[in-house]
Design a protein around this motif. Sequence first.
Motif, PDB file in Angstrom:
ATOM      1  N   THR A 112       0.953  -1.520   0.084  1.00  0.00           N
ATOM      2  CA  THR A 112      -0.027   0.155  -0.112  1.00  0.00           C
ATOM      3  C   THR A 112       0.883   1.248   0.012  1.00  0.00           C
ATOM      4  O   THR A 112       1.797   1.268   1.019  1.00  0.00           O
ATOM      5  CB  THR A 112      -0.896  -0.187   1.035  1.00  0.00           C
ATOM      6  N   LEU A 113       0.662   2.041  -0.951  1.00  0.00           N
ATOM      7  CA  LEU A 113       1.460   3.386  -1.011  1.00  0.00           C
ATOM      8  C   LEU A 113       0.908   4.360  -0.310  1.00  0.00           C
ATOM      9  O   LEU A 113      -0.448   4.518  -0.595  1.00  0.00           O
ATOM     10  CB  LEU A 113       1.707   3.640  -2.521  1.00  0.00           C
ATOM     11  N   ARG A 114       1.561   5.460   0.107  1.00  0.00           N
ATOM     12  CA  ARG A 114       1.145   6.708   0.521  1.00  0.00           C
ATOM     13  C   ARG A 114       0.150   6.400   1.749  1.00  0.00           C
ATOM     14  O   ARG A 114      -0.201   5.456   2.014  1.00  0.00           O
ATOM     15  CB  ARG A 114       0.497   7.554  -0.476  1.00  0.00           C
ATOM     16  N   THR A 115      -0.371   7.660   2.304  1.00  0.00           N
ATOM     17  CA  THR A 115      -1.272   7.769   3.257  1.00  0.00           C
ATOM     18  C   THR A 115      -2.525   8.351   3.191  1.00  0.00           C
ATOM     19  O   THR A 115      -2.578   9.400   2.208  1.00  0.00           O
ATOM     20  CB  THR A 115      -0.330   8.076   4.558  1.00  0.00           C
ATOM     21  N   GLY A 116      -3.425   8.622   4.199  1.00  0.00           N
ATOM     22  CA  GLY A 116      -4.745   9.341   4.110  1.00  0.00           C
ATOM     23  C   GLY A 116      -5.482   9.072   2.926  1.00  0.00           C
ATOM     24  O   GLY A 116      -5.573   8.149   2.196  1.00  0.00           O
ATOM     25  N   ALA A 117      -5.944  10.099   2.237  1.00  0.00           N
ATOM     26  CA  ALA A 117      -6.728  10.189   1.292  1.00  0.00           C
ATOM     27  C   ALA A 117      -6.047   9.652  -0.191  1.00  0.00           C
ATOM     28  O   ALA A 117      -6.534   9.138  -1.080  1.00  0.00           O
ATOM     29  CB  ALA A 117      -7.491  11.305   0.983  1.00  0.00           C
ATOM     30  N   LEU A 118      -4.531   9.784   0.095  1.00  0.00           N
ATOM     31  CA  LEU A 118      -3.852   9.272  -1.261  1.00  0.00           C
ATOM     32  C   LEU A 118      -3.442   7.888  -1.091  1.00  0.00           C
ATOM     33  O   LEU A 118      -2.832   7.186  -1.953  1.00  0.00           O
ATOM     34  CB  LEU A 118      -2.533  10.068  -1.529  1.00  0.00           C
ATOM     35  N   THR A 119      -3.917   7.128  -0.155  1.00  0.00           N
ATOM     36  CA  THR A 119      -3.761   5.788  -0.153  1.00  0.00           C
ATOM     37  C   THR A 119      -4.085   4.896  -1.327  1.00  0.00           C
ATOM     38  O   THR A 119      -5.091   5.126  -1.909  1.00  0.00           O
ATOM     39  CB  THR A 119      -4.407   5.059   1.253  1.00  0.00           C
TER      40      THR A 119
ATOM     41  N   THR B 193      -0.413  -2.003  -5.009  1.00  0.00           N
ATOM     42  CA  THR B 193       0.709  -1.561  -6.039  1.00  0.00           C
ATOM     43  C   THR B 193       1.861  -2.563  -6.082  1.00  0.00           C
ATOM     44  O   THR B 193       1.851  -3.125  -4.851  1.00  0.00           O
ATOM     45  CB  THR B 193       1.073  -0.212  -5.840  1.00  0.00           C
ATOM     46  N   ARG B 194       2.341  -2.911  -7.251  1.00  0.00           N
ATOM     47  CA  ARG B 194       3.399  -3.816  -7.170  1.00  0.00           C
ATOM     48  C   ARG B 194       4.648  -3.151  -6.872  1.00  0.00           C
ATOM     49  O   ARG B 194       5.027  -2.361  -7.592  1.00  0.00           O
ATOM     50  CB  ARG B 194       3.479  -4.622  -8.601  1.00  0.00           C
ATOM     51  N   ALA B 195       5.420  -3.689  -5.616  1.00  0.00           N
ATOM     52  CA  ALA B 195       6.750  -2.967  -5.257  1.00  0.00           C
ATOM     53  C   ALA B 195       7.668  -2.993  -6.671  1.00  0.00           C
ATOM     54  O   ALA B 195       8.424  -2.121  -6.571  1.00  0.00           O
ATOM     55  CB  ALA B 195       7.016  -3.645  -4.046  1.00  0.00           C
ATOM     56  N   THR B 196       7.511  -3.950  -7.419  1.00  0.00           N
ATOM     57  CA  THR B 196       8.539  -4.257  -8.286  1.00  0.00           C
ATOM     58  C   THR B 196       8.383  -3.103  -9.555  1.00  0.00           C
ATOM     59  O   THR B 196       9.264  -3.170 -10.460  1.00  0.00           O
ATOM     60  CB  THR B 196       8.534  -5.593  -9.053  1.00  0.00           C
ATOM     61  N   VAL B 197       7.258  -2.420  -9.743  1.00  0.00           N
ATOM     62  CA  VAL B 197       7.142  -1.436 -10.707  1.00  0.00           C
ATOM     63  C   VAL B 197       6.800   0.128 -10.205  1.00  0.00           C
ATOM     64  O   VAL B 197       6.713   1.054 -10.747  1.00  0.00           O
ATOM     65  CB  VAL B 197       5.995  -1.564 -11.702  1.00  0.00           C
TER      66      VAL B 197
ATOM     67  N   PRO C 140      -3.789  -3.984 -13.875  1.00  0.00           N
ATOM     68  CA  PRO C 140      -4.843  -3.120 -13.259  1.00  0.00           C
ATOM     69  C   PRO C 140      -4.865  -1.650 -13.554  1.00  0.00           C
ATOM     70  O   PRO C 140      -3.821  -1.051 -13.954  1.00  0.00           O
ATOM     71  CB  PRO C 140      -4.595  -3.496 -11.706  1.00  0.00           C
ATOM     72  N   ILE C 141      -5.926  -1.328 -13.736  1.00  0.00           N
ATOM     73  CA  ILE C 141      -6.270   0.192 -14.017  1.00  0.00           C
ATOM     74  C   ILE C 141      -7.218   0.701 -12.848  1.00  0.00           C
ATOM     75  O   ILE C 141      -8.359   0.157 -12.563  1.00  0.00           O
ATOM     76  CB  ILE C 141      -6.926   0.374 -15.474  1.00  0.00           C
ATOM     77  N   SER C 142      -6.950   1.781 -12.299  1.00  0.00           N
ATOM     78  CA  SER C 142      -7.843   2.492 -11.222  1.00  0.00           C
ATOM     79  C   SER C 142      -9.120   2.801 -11.800  1.00  0.00           C
ATOM     80  O   SER C 142      -9.087   3.420 -13.033  1.00  0.00           O
ATOM     81  CB  SER C 142      -6.933   3.388 -10.532  1.00  0.00           C
ATOM     82  N   ILE C 143     -10.107   2.706 -10.970  1.00  0.00           N
ATOM     83  CA  ILE C 143     -11.396   3.186 -11.275  1.00  0.00           C
ATOM     84  C   ILE C 143     -11.359   4.917 -11.646  1.00  0.00           C
ATOM     85  O   ILE C 143     -11.983   5.324 -12.381  1.00  0.00           O
ATOM     86  CB  ILE C 143     -12.287   3.249 -10.172  1.00  0.00           C
ATOM     87  N   GLY C 144     -10.461   5.230 -10.761  1.00  0.00           N
ATOM     88  CA  GLY C 144     -10.266   6.968 -11.157  1.00  0.00           C
ATOM     89  C   GLY C 144      -9.831   7.205 -12.519  1.00  0.00           C
ATOM     90  O   GLY C 144     -10.308   8.396 -13.178  1.00  0.00           O
ATOM     91  N   ALA C 145      -8.996   6.627 -13.299  1.00  0.00           N
ATOM     92  CA  ALA C 145      -8.750   6.786 -14.460  1.00  0.00           C
ATOM     93  C   ALA C 145      -9.811   6.475 -15.556  1.00  0.00           C
ATOM     94  O   ALA C 145      -9.990   7.275 -16.427  1.00  0.00           O
ATOM     95  CB  ALA C 145      -7.183   5.800 -14.858  1.00  0.00           C
ATOM     96  N   LEU C 146     -10.518   5.499 -15.151  1.00  0.00           N
ATOM     97  CA  LEU C 146     -11.616   5.040 -16.366  1.00  0.00           C
ATOM     98  C   LEU C 146     -12.781   6.381 -16.189  1.00  0.00           C
ATOM     99  O   LEU C 146     -13.284   6.708 -17.069  1.00  0.00           O
ATOM    100  CB  LEU C 146     -12.117   3.812 -15.798  1.00  0.00           C
ATOM    101  N   ALA C 147     -12.885   6.821 -14.719  1.00  0.00           N
ATOM    102  CA  ALA C 147     -13.758   7.874 -14.762  1.00  0.00           C
ATOM    103  C   ALA C 147     -13.351   9.025 -15.025  1.00  0.00           C
ATOM    104  O   ALA C 147     -14.032   9.911 -15.732  1.00  0.00           O
ATOM    105  CB  ALA C 147     -14.090   8.204 -13.211  1.00  0.00           C
TER     106      ALA C 147
END
Lengths: 984, 114
Positions: A73-80, A84-88, A574-581
Motif C-alpha cells: 500500500t502506497l502513501r497515506t490518508g486520502a492518497l492511499t 501496488t506492485r513494489a516491483t514497478v 490493473p487500472i484504477s477506477i479513477g482513470a476510467l472515470a
Amino acid sequence: MPDQTNRIHNGVLGETKPCQFIFNEQRFTGQTGDTLASALLANGQQLVARSFKYHRPRGIFSAGVEEPNALVTLRTGALTEPNTRATVVEMFDGLEAKSQNHIGPLSFDVMAINDYLSPFLSAGFYYKTFMWPKNFWEKLYEPAIRRAAGLGSLSMQEDPDTYDKGFLHADLLIIGTGPAGIAAALTAGRAGVRVIIADEDFLSGGRLNHEQLHIDEQPASEWAKTSMQELASMSNVRIMTRTTVYGSFDHGIFGALERATEHKLNSAGKPRQILWRIYAKRSLLCAGATERSIAFGNNDRPGIMLAGAVRTYLNRFGVSAGKQVALFTNNDNGWQTAIDLQKAGVEVSAIVDSRDIKPPFTLSDVPVYMNNQVVDTSGRLGLQSIKLASGETIQCDVLGVSGGWNPNVHLTCHQRGRPVWNNELSAFVPDDTMPASMLVAGAANGQLSLSEALLGGHEKALAVMDTLGVKHSSAPPAKSTTEESVTISAFWQVSGSSARSWIDLQNDVTTKDIAQAKKEGFQAVEHAKRYTTLGMATDQGKTSNVLGLAIMAELANQSIPQTGTTIFRPPYTPISIGALAGRSRGKHFRPTRLTPTHDWATKHNASFVESGMWMRAEWFVQDGESGWRDSVDREVRQTRESVGICDVTTLGKIDIQGRDAATFLDKVYANTFATLKPGKVRYGLMLREDGFVMDDGTTARLSDTHFLMTTTTANAVNVFRHLEFCRQCLWPELDVHCGSVTEQWAQVAIAGPNSRGLLESIVDKPFDISNESFPFMACAELTICDGTPARLFRISFSGELAYELAVPSRYGSSLMDKLMEAGKPFNVAPYGLEALGVMRIEKGHAAGNELNGQTTAGNIGLGRMVSQKKDCIGNVLSKRPGMNPDDSIALVGFMPVNPTDTFSAGAHFIAKQAEPTLANDEGWMSSVAFSPSLGCTIGLGFIKRGTERLGETVIAHSPLLKKDVEVNIVSPHFVDPEGERLRG
Amino acid sequence: MNAALAPNPTYTDMLIPHPLLGLRDSAEFVYLGDAKLLLRPNADSETAADEFHDYLHLRDNPAGLHKELWFHEYGDRSWLVVTRDTLTHEISDVQLARDVVIANSEQQNGQEHA
C-alpha cells in the motif's frame, strides 16, 4: 543495519541521488532510478508480504508487472493506494509504503494460523466447509474469512487527485521499448512514419537494461539510450514512457494508461494518470516475455525468485538479491544469472539443472547438479537452504528459478485471438488469429534472442510500411550483437516432494489444488481456473497460468494444446477506477442543464431538484415558512386565487417544418393533426409501435408548414430520436425536417384567474389577448415588452386560465423579472415543480408516473383519441385483445374516507376485507399529493374498471409503509371538472 | 419508441465509416438493432396484427453478417444501416437508412409495374 548492504554498483543508472523512503514505518535509503523492490532488496529486506489465503511469509518474486507477491500500500490518508506492485513502483524521495494482509507485525502475523488450517482451506473450500449451521455462513464465517483473506484496503476517502483522458492518432503504434520495439521505431521513424512508441517502464530499453548484452560493440543499455535519443529528436515519433497499453480493441483502437505524476511526491495539480485512446492504422506488439517458475516443495519462501529477476536487479539496479545465490533451471538462459552474479563477485552456491545433458557453460568454483531437482526448501521468514532430489542440502539465501519464458501475447488475444503452442520454446506464441492490423516482433513473438528481436522489429516495421505504401530504405538499425543460447527442455513440476508446491503465489494455489479440482470434475481449464482461483486477481496469472496449464495437462495425460488456454481480456495490468472515470466524477459525472431562469430562481430562494439532467426549482421559500409544504401550499393557493408563474423550459421542444409536416404528425401521433388550423394548439398522444403510450404533449401549428411540438422533459431525447427514425427510416419520401429547439426558447407558464391581466401589461399593442380573439388552445407569434419576439400559447396544465409564453432563451431571466414586477398588483407568485405537480394531480392530468411505458391510451382515459381513420405508429398493435380486456385498469382519482388519513404512491388497491395477495390486487396508486384546494390528501391511480366504480370504497394497501387506508374512488378531475376556468 | 427498441449508448470501441462524414468513433452513435425495422408492414393488410407482431418482436441475431441500425446522435443525426460481422466487428458496408428505404421502395414499385 547499514544502508544498502546489497548495493554492489549503480547498474545502468549512472548518476543517482539518494532517496529516503519508509517501509512499514522503518526508514531506508534508496536511490533515483530504483523501484521500491530494488531499494528494499538493496537494504536486505526479503520479507515484504503475506500471502492471500495462508498468510505465508513472502518476498519479492519478480522485477516487473508480473509480480504476484510484493503487493504494497502506497502513501497515506486520502492518497492511499493499495495493491501496488513494489516491483514497478518508481522510487522518489519521501515515498511511504506498507505491507498488506497481516494482523500484527509482518514478521509475526497472527493470521498465519491459516497455514496450519490449510487442509480445510483447499480449492473450493467455501462450497464445502463452514456450511453448518446454515445462518452462521452469512453472519460469522464469511465475514471472518473475508477479513482474513484479502489484499489491501481502501482509505474510504475521496481521491484528491485528478485524472484525464486523451486521444491520439498514429500510423504505427509500437508497444514496448525493448530491442524489437526500438529497432522497429528506428526503421519506421527514419522513414517518416507517424509512430507512437509506448512502454510501461519509466526507463526505456526493456531487456537491454537487464542483461549483459552488447550491440555494435557497445553495452546494450547504451545503445538503447542513444537510440531513444534519436527517436526523441524525430518530430514524427512520440515516446510514451510510464504508459501501459492495456487493451487492444476493434478497428485499431488501443487503450493506454499513462502514470503521469505517480513517480512524484505529489501531483502538484497535474493529472495523476491519463487514460489514452490511441487510434492506430497499424500496431506492432513488442511486449517481450515473462519468465515462469517451476513447482517444487515450499517454493514460495522469501528469497525464491525468478532467475531473470535476479539478473535484472543485478544488472539494471546494481543490487544483489542475496549473499549466497543458488539457481534451479530447465534452460540455458537460467545459467546466465550465475554467470552475471559471478562476474559481479556474488557467491553462487549451486546450479541445479533438471536436464540430463552436459553443462552448457563452464563455471569455476560453482557446484553444478545436472539431471537434478530442488525438492524442498527451509527458512520460515527467508530462505536458508534447499534440498535436492539427490539428497544434498545447499545453503543459500536466494534461489533463482527459471522454468522458461512465456511470450507476452496478451494483446494479440483481446479480440478472441488464440495463441498456439510451440514445442521448441515450450510456450504459447501468437497465432494469425490476432487483429489484421497487428504484427508481433521479438520475444513476444517467440524470438527470444537479442539478434532475432532486433531483426524481427526491423523487418516487421518494413512490412508495416509496405502495407501503408511508405517508401523506405532497408538498412537494419543494428549490425552485430551478443549471441544468446535459449535452449530449453520443458520441465514443470518436481514430483516426490511431500511439501506443498505453489503454482499461483498470489492466490495460494498449489499443485494439490489443481489435482483436487480435476478429481472433482473441474478439468476444463476455464472451470479449473474458477474453482481454484488460479490466475485471478492483480497479476492475472502472468507467472502461473502456463505452469498451471502444464500441470493440468500432465494430470489429464494430454498435451498442452489439447488442454487449451483461458482467454486473455483487457486490461493487461490493473487500472484504477479513477482513470476510467477521468473528469466524470461527482457533479461532472454527467452534464448539468440549467434553465434560463436558474440564476433568477436562486436569487428568489428556490430549492432545486434534479430532473433528468436538469436542475429545476422545486419551490420558493419565503420568510416564516417552516417547511416545504408551507411553500408549496402557498404557491398553489396564490396561483389558483390570483396568478403564478413557473419556468417550463425543460419540456422538449421540437420544431417540425416542411410541406408534409402535417402528414408526418398524423403518422407519429395517435390523434389527427392535419385538421389543426394555423394559430391553434392541440394535445397530442404518441404511442410506441407496440401500442403502449410513449409520450404526450401539445403541438402548435404556427403556419401551414410549421409546427412546434412539445414533449415531456424526461422523454425529450427519446422522442426526437424516434421522430428522426420515423422520418429517415420509415417515410423518407415525406418533405419534413425536425430540429430540437428546447434550449433556444425560455418558456414560462402563467396560470391563474389573473393571468390574462398580468399578460396584458406586457404584450405589445395591438395584439389582443381577450378570450374572444385569443381563446383556449390558441397560439401566436407576437412581441412583448416593446419589441421582444415571443410566442404565446393558451394551454393549461394547472386547470386554471393559463398561458405559456416563450422568448429567446437569453431573455428568460428578464422576463421573470418583468412578470414579477408587472404582477405585483396581482400578488403574483413564482411556483416550482412541486406546486406544478400538485395542480396537475388536482386537475387529473396524466404525467410520467402514469405514462410509465405499461399503460395504454385506454388506461389513461384517452382511448378515443386513437384515430380509427388513419394509420399511425402503434395503431395496429394498440387493438390487440390483450391490451383491451374487459376488466382493463382505468385512471381515476382517490380520496381518503377519513379526510385526515394520508396515503402514498405505490400503494395497491384491494377490496375491503380482502387478503393482500397478488390474486386480489386490483391496481395501484400512481401519484399522490396533499391538495390545498381540497384540504386533504388526494391521489391518481389505476384500478380495474375504474370509470364504472366511482363512489366505491377500497383499501389502499402499502406493504412498504405497513399501512392500510380506506379510500373512495372519485373522478380524477378534483378541481373544475367541467373545465370552465381554463376556457374563461 | 418501444422499450424493446429503446437504444442504449454503446461503449464498445469501434470505428464506423459514415457515408457522409468518414470514420467516426462508435461512441458518437446510439445502437438500435436489426435493420429489419425499416420494413414496417402495411396497416391495411388483413393480417396486419400478425405482421406487426413479427416486425416488432422477431429479430435476427445472427453470428456473422448483420445489417443493423445505428443513429449518429452526437453527430449529424443520420440513421445508418451498418453491415457488421457480429463475430469480428468487421464493418463491410454502411449506407444512409433513407437511401436504403428509397431504393427498396423503387425496387418494389418497379416490380409492381413489371
